[in-house]
Design an enzyme around this catalytic site. Structure first.
Site, PDB file in Angstrom:
ATOM      1  N   CYS A 111      40.057  44.523  59.140  1.00 26.75           N
ATOM      2  CA  CYS A 111      38.812  44.214  58.428  1.00 26.75           C
ATOM      3  C   CYS A 111      37.827  43.394  59.271  1.00 26.75           C
ATOM      4  CB  CYS A 111      39.121  43.511  57.115  1.00 26.75           C
ATOM      5  SG  CYS A 111      40.250  44.480  56.097  1.00 26.75           S
ATOM      6  N   HIS A 247      32.496  40.765  55.130  1.00 29.69           N
ATOM      7  CA  HIS A 247      33.438  41.830  54.773  1.00 29.69           C
ATOM      8  C   HIS A 247      33.680  41.777  53.272  1.00 29.69           C
ATOM      9  CE1 HIS A 247      36.923  44.226  54.300  1.00 29.69           C
ATOM     10  NE2 HIS A 247      37.753  43.209  54.189  1.00 29.69           N
ATOM     11  N   ASN A 277      37.495  47.408  48.903  1.00 34.59           N
ATOM     12  CA  ASN A 277      37.620  46.951  50.288  1.00 34.59           C
ATOM     13  C   ASN A 277      37.827  48.169  51.190  1.00 34.59           C
ATOM     14  OD1 ASN A 277      38.624  46.047  52.750  1.00 34.59           O
ATOM     15  ND2 ASN A 277      39.902  44.440  51.850  1.00 34.59           N
TER      16      ASN A 277
HETATM   17  N1  COA Z   1      46.775  43.953  37.091  1.00 32.43           N
HETATM   18  C1  COA Z   1      47.303  43.098  36.238  1.00 32.43           C
HETATM   19  N2  COA Z   1      48.074  42.067  36.601  1.00 32.43           N
HETATM   20  C2  COA Z   1      48.308  41.907  37.921  1.00 32.43           C
HETATM   21  C3  COA Z   1      47.775  42.778  38.890  1.00 32.43           C
HETATM   22  C4  COA Z   1      46.981  43.832  38.422  1.00 32.43           C
HETATM   23  N3  COA Z   1      46.416  44.722  39.263  1.00 32.43           N
HETATM   24  N4  COA Z   1      48.175  42.381  40.111  1.00 32.43           N
HETATM   25  C5  COA Z   1      48.926  41.285  39.943  1.00 32.43           C
HETATM   26  N5  COA Z   1      49.019  41.000  38.616  1.00 32.43           N
HETATM   27  C6  COA Z   1      49.734  39.916  37.966  1.00 32.43           C
HETATM   28  C7  COA Z   1      50.853  39.355  38.826  1.00 32.43           C
HETATM   29  O1  COA Z   1      52.019  40.100  38.689  1.00 32.43           O
HETATM   30  C8  COA Z   1      50.967  37.963  38.264  1.00 32.43           C
HETATM   31  O2  COA Z   1      51.705  38.019  37.062  1.00 32.43           O
HETATM   32  P1  COA Z   1      52.772  36.872  36.690  1.00 32.43           P
HETATM   33  O3  COA Z   1      51.942  35.629  36.544  1.00 32.43           O
HETATM   34  O4  COA Z   1      53.342  37.377  35.417  1.00 32.43           O
HETATM   35  O5  COA Z   1      53.726  36.831  37.825  1.00 32.43           O
HETATM   36  C9  COA Z   1      49.547  37.583  37.888  1.00 32.43           C
HETATM   37  O6  COA Z   1      48.828  38.829  37.767  1.00 32.43           O
HETATM   38  C10 COA Z   1      48.853  36.730  38.926  1.00 32.43           C
HETATM   39  O7  COA Z   1      49.077  37.305  40.190  1.00 32.43           O
HETATM   40  P2  COA Z   1      48.479  36.680  41.493  1.00 32.43           P
HETATM   41  O8  COA Z   1      48.998  37.431  42.683  1.00 32.43           O
HETATM   42  O9  COA Z   1      48.666  35.203  41.453  1.00 32.43           O
HETATM   43  O10 COA Z   1      46.945  37.013  41.278  1.00 32.43           O
HETATM   44  P3  COA Z   1      45.716  36.520  42.092  1.00 32.43           P
HETATM   45  O11 COA Z   1      44.776  35.784  41.249  1.00 32.43           O
HETATM   46  O12 COA Z   1      46.124  35.885  43.407  1.00 32.43           O
HETATM   47  O13 COA Z   1      45.003  37.895  42.434  1.00 32.43           O
HETATM   48  C11 COA Z   1      44.705  39.375  44.283  1.00 32.43           C
HETATM   49  C12 COA Z   1      45.671  38.856  43.225  1.00 32.43           C
HETATM   50  C13 COA Z   1      45.430  40.379  45.170  1.00 32.43           C
HETATM   51  C14 COA Z   1      43.535  40.044  43.582  1.00 32.43           C
HETATM   52  C15 COA Z   1      44.194  38.164  45.131  1.00 32.43           C
HETATM   53  O14 COA Z   1      45.293  37.387  45.569  1.00 32.43           O
HETATM   54  C16 COA Z   1      43.416  38.591  46.342  1.00 32.43           C
HETATM   55  O15 COA Z   1      42.373  39.227  46.215  1.00 32.43           O
HETATM   56  N6  COA Z   1      43.859  38.215  47.543  1.00 32.43           N
HETATM   57  C17 COA Z   1      43.183  38.610  48.779  1.00 32.43           C
HETATM   58  C18 COA Z   1      43.577  40.006  49.144  1.00 32.43           C
HETATM   59  C19 COA Z   1      42.641  40.616  50.139  1.00 32.43           C
HETATM   60  O16 COA Z   1      41.454  40.398  50.091  1.00 32.43           O
HETATM   61  N7  COA Z   1      43.202  41.381  51.076  1.00 32.43           N
HETATM   62  C20 COA Z   1      42.458  42.047  52.082  1.00 32.43           C
HETATM   63  C21 COA Z   1      41.888  41.067  53.037  1.00 32.43           C
HETATM   64  S1  COA Z   1      40.959  41.842  54.247  1.00 32.43           S
END
Ligand code: COA
Length: 320
Positions: A111, A247, A277
């Site tokens: 990215c 990005h 993304n």
């Molecule tokens: N739909 C519903 N629930 C979801 C889910 C989805 N698509 N994905 C995860 N969950 C759940 C998890 O299982 C977790 O449940 P639990 O509390 O029962 O265990 C809960 O939601 C919270 O998960 P968490 O991973 O803490 O969520 P978050 O707020 O961190 O959001 C992302 C997850 C992936 C959206 C976030 O971490 C993110 O955007 N990170 C950066 C990723 C990125 O940008 N990558 C590319 C970089 S170039």
């Protein structure tokens, strides 16, 4: 010598999955995805490939730059999802365009790829080696995403963007880039198989694996830091910058960066809602949209900032 963007182009495949479509594959819902990421749709290359999208974006950019393919000295393609190991995507683009005078190679920096490729182009121009350079970011991330992992498959989409960079008199603008290979495992994909979106049963090592929270923390810390470094190097402040083109990974990351930088969110254009993304394509797709909708004006100062797998991150200053 330094380079100036003299044309942009992009191409997005027509077919898309909205959040409700994804809820048919994995346990998720529209509200959760919108709130946590800002994403509503992501486009999927059904017939297109990384090469075909790169070619379409490149043709648009050449038209915008009013250049012919044989004016190009160098074609750089940033991609982590090439059609083939060899030949490179850049050579495939050259073949289709008939850019017979161009040297061609690919860059793999996920990215951050467009920013790394843009800086590479600037360095070649500053060294006096090339005059007209085509820089492309093209990705078919749908082919490496695990469509059973709701924590990652909601994020990614396919598309391509391109910019033509032309040499002009003047000193090169500053850029700052970093890499941290020791933290690479937080966002990884061990091998590559085409079209995961069609074959949801294939082997695990061909999927992207991601520690979402670790990547989130990395981004919200490193992006303001690297932009700060860049501004210091350029002897500028946030107030001197017209737009910060980041990005497009997650709307919450962009909001958090704006807050940490104490800068108006309106200076951070976004299109993540429509595309998700698209890795190395995201900055250049957004640049093309801003260019074609008249958001850029001559003399504006713009910061581009990429961050992602590797880990890699970097920021560069451009003047429109
Ligand atoms: N739909 C519903 N629930 C979801 C889910 C989805 N698509 N994905 C995860 N969950 C759940 C998890 O299982 C977790 O449940 P639990 O509390 O029962 O265990 C809960 O939601 C919270 O998960 P968490 O991973 O803490 O969520 P978050 O707020 O961190 O959001 C992302 C997850 C992936 C959206 C976030 O971490 C993110 O955007 N990170 C950066 C990723 C990125 O940008 N990558 C590319 C970089 S170039």
């Amino acid at each position: 010598m330094r380079g100036r963007i003299c044309g942009t182009g992009s191409y997005i495949p027509e077919h898309y999955y909205d959040n409700n479509d994804l809820a048919k594959f994995v346990e998720t819902n529209d509200e959760w995805i919108r709130e946590r990421t800002g994403i509503v749709r992501r486009h999927i290359a059904e017939e297109d490939t990384t090469v075909s999208m790169a070619i379409k974006a490149a043709k648009n950019a050449l038209t915008d730059a009013k250049l012919n393919a044989d004016d190009l000295d160098l074609i750089l393609v940033s991609t982590i999802t090439p059609n083939t190991v060899i030949p490179s995507t850049a050579c495939e683009v050259q073949k289709e365009l008939g850019a017979v005078n161009a040297t061609c190679f690919d860059i793999s920096a996920a990215c951050s790829g467009f920013v790394y490729a843009y800086n590479t182009a600037q360095a070649y121009i500053a060294a006096g080696m090339y005059q007209n350079i085509l820089v492309i970011g093209s990705e078919t991330l749908s082919g490496i995403v695990n469509w059973k992992d709701r924590g990652s498959c909601i994020l990614f989409g396919d598309g391509a963007g391109a910019a033509v960079i032309c040499a002009e008199e003047g000193e090169i603008f500053p850029a700052v880039t970093h890499s941290d290979g020791a933290k690479g495992q937080v966002l990884a994909c061990e091998s590559r198989q085409q079209k995961n979106w069609q074959d949801k049963e294939n082997e695990k090592q061909t999927y992207v694996s991601m520690d979402g929270q670790a990547v989130f923390k990395f981004a919200v810390k490193k992006v303001p830091e690297v932009i700060g470094e860049l501004l210091q190097k350029a002897d500028l402040t946030e107030k001197d910058i017209d737009l910060f083109v980041l990005h497009q990974a997650n709307l919450r990351i962009i909001e958090s960066v704006a807050k940490r930088m104490k800068t108006d969110l309106a200076k951070f254009p976004v299109n993540i809602e429509e595309y998700g993304n698209t890795s190395s394509a995201s900055i250049t797709i957004l640049l093309d949209e801003l260019n074609k909708t008249g958001r850029f004006h001559k003399g504006q100062k713009i910061v581009l900032c990429g961050f992602g797998a590797g880990l890699t991150w970097g920021a560069t200053l451009i003047e429109w």
